[in-house]
Structures are given as C-alpha cells and as structure tokens.
Design a protein around this motif. Structure first.
Motif, PDB file in Angstrom:
ATOM      1  N   THR A  15       0.857  -1.182   0.000  1.00 23.68           N
ATOM      2  CA  THR A  15       0.000   0.000   0.000  1.00 23.68           C
ATOM      3  C   THR A  15       0.897   1.237   0.000  1.00 23.68           C
ATOM      4  O   THR A  15       2.111   1.132  -0.155  1.00 23.68           O
ATOM      5  N   SER A  16       0.303   2.387   0.192  1.00 21.50           N
ATOM      6  CA  SER A  16       1.109   3.611   0.163  1.00 21.50           C
ATOM      7  C   SER A  16       2.118   3.662   1.304  1.00 21.50           C
ATOM      8  O   SER A  16       3.186   4.270   1.174  1.00 21.50           O
ATOM      9  N   GLU A 126      -5.568   0.526   6.896  1.00 17.63           N
ATOM     10  CA  GLU A 126      -4.800   0.301   5.669  1.00 17.63           C
ATOM     11  C   GLU A 126      -4.424  -1.177   5.524  1.00 17.63           C
ATOM     12  O   GLU A 126      -4.518  -1.754   4.435  1.00 17.63           O
ATOM     13  N   ARG A 196     -11.630   2.095  -3.564  1.00 18.49           N
ATOM     14  CA  ARG A 196     -10.764   1.645  -2.479  1.00 18.49           C
ATOM     15  C   ARG A 196      -9.336   2.125  -2.722  1.00 18.49           C
ATOM     16  O   ARG A 196      -8.953   2.482  -3.833  1.00 18.49           O
ATOM     17  N   MET A 197      -8.537   2.119  -1.668  1.00 18.52           N
ATOM     18  CA  MET A 197      -7.141   2.477  -1.783  1.00 18.52           C
ATOM     19  C   MET A 197      -6.403   1.487  -2.688  1.00 18.52           C
ATOM     20  O   MET A 197      -6.804   0.336  -2.828  1.00 18.52           O
TER      21      MET A 197
END
Length: 213
Positions: A15-16, A126, A196-197
C-alpha cells in the motif's frame, strides 16, 4: 525454506505506507518483541488473546509459536495466512487472513494487531484494506467476516468504515465472564461498489494452489 517449496514467502501486498509479507526469522523475533512491549493499553481487553496477562516473554513466545504453527498446519482446505506489517522496513504489527474449505465457502476471516506505538495512525485500516483486496480481487472471495467485542470501539470503527454490516452475534468468555461479540460481514458487491485504496499484489499466482484454487 526456499520459495519454490513455499511460494507464500514471495507474496507481497503493498500500500502507500505498508508492505504485508511473511517475516524472516529475525523479523519474526522483532515482531514478537513488539508485541511483548504492548498491543493495547494496560487494563484494556479488546481481544480474546490475553495479551497483558502473561509476562512479556510469554507474549513473545505466543507470537512465534502461533506463526510457526499456522505455517506448519497449512492445507488447501484450512489455512491461515500470517503476515508481518512493515512500514519503512520497520515491523509495526501482524495480520492474518483465514479460510476453511475456501473453494466452496468463498469466505474469509481477518484478524490483526499493531504495536501500541503505531495505533491511531490509520495503519490498521490500511492493513485490513490490503487483506480484503487480496481476498476479493486476488482470491475471488464472496464475503469477509470479523468478530469484534461490542466495547472495542477502535475495531468496530475500522470495520464500519470499510463497509462491514451487522451479521449477528457470537458468544464468548473473557476473564471467566460471558460477553457478546458482534459478527460483521462484508460482501463482495459492497467491497467493489466503493472506490478503495490502491493495493499492489505480487507473487500470488504460484500461491493459488496453496489456497485450493
């Protein structure tokens, strides 16, 4: 263990801010130390696992034993994917995605913990989003379940923000007393109905037979 014998070692969710992956032995020891330092405030009991009742040494041993037993007990009919959470290469917690008779049920359960110093930064949401992306987009799950104590406001909030809906209750015993947990369900259609992310998955294809797919 070489990855050609255990391809899950090469599975990555990115993820980020986080990377979710199987920890090395040294990283598992660091995660065990992180848990021993605390996963919730003293006096709280947000989990059935009695994180604060034993010594720090006992907590650390529990983390190592659970991770290794889950890997050793793995079968395509019953599995628990135990992943370390890493932020800037630092261990911050662990998550698990569990399935039983998954090709038929198409249902998963999630669980997680974060080191106390990493709470209230959005990392739990997250990390759960990454697991759910793996479940729905990667493995083709139809639904995801979680069970949360009714007094666990933090985990209740994470689940609601991600779109889980009430799906009944479960009855548990904690510290010798009866209590009720909310059973929450997130369906595939609801997951994909919302933006979504971004989550990048690598190394999944060789792992699919391990999930019974």
């Amino acid at each position: 263990m070489p990855a050609d014998l255990w391809p899950l070692l090469d599975l990555r969710l990115t993820t980020s801010r986080l990377v979710l992956r199987c920890p090395t032995d040294d990283e598992l020891a660091a995660l065990a130390d992180l848990a021993a330092a605390g996963v919730h405030n003293p006096g709280e009991r947000p989990y059935l696992t009695p994180w604060t009742e034993g010594t720090p040494q006992q907590t650390a041993v529990h983390v190592v034993q659970q991770h290794r037993s889950r890997r050793g007990d793995w079968s395509p009919d019953s599995w628990a994917l135990d992943l370390g959470l890493f932020c800037d290469d630092r261990p911050v917690g662990m998550v698990a995605l569990r399935g039983r008779e998954f090709p038929i049920r198409r249902e998963v359960k999630t669980e997680s913990w974060l080191g106390l110093a990493h709470h209230r930064q959005g990392l739990g949401t997250e990390a759960r989003s990454a697991l759910l992306h793996l479940a729905f987009a990667g493995l083709g799950a139809h639904s995801a379940l979680t069970e949360v104590f009714q007094d666990n406001a933090g985990m209740q909030g994470v689940s609601r923000r991600l779109g889980y809906r009430h799906d009944g209750i479960s009855r548990d015993v904690r510290d010798g007393q009866f209590l009720i947990s909310d059973r929450l369900r997130l369906n595939r259609d609801d997951w994909f109905a919302t933006d979504r992310m971004r989550v990048d998955i690598t190394g999944l294809a060789p792992c699919l037979p391990s999930f019974g797919l």
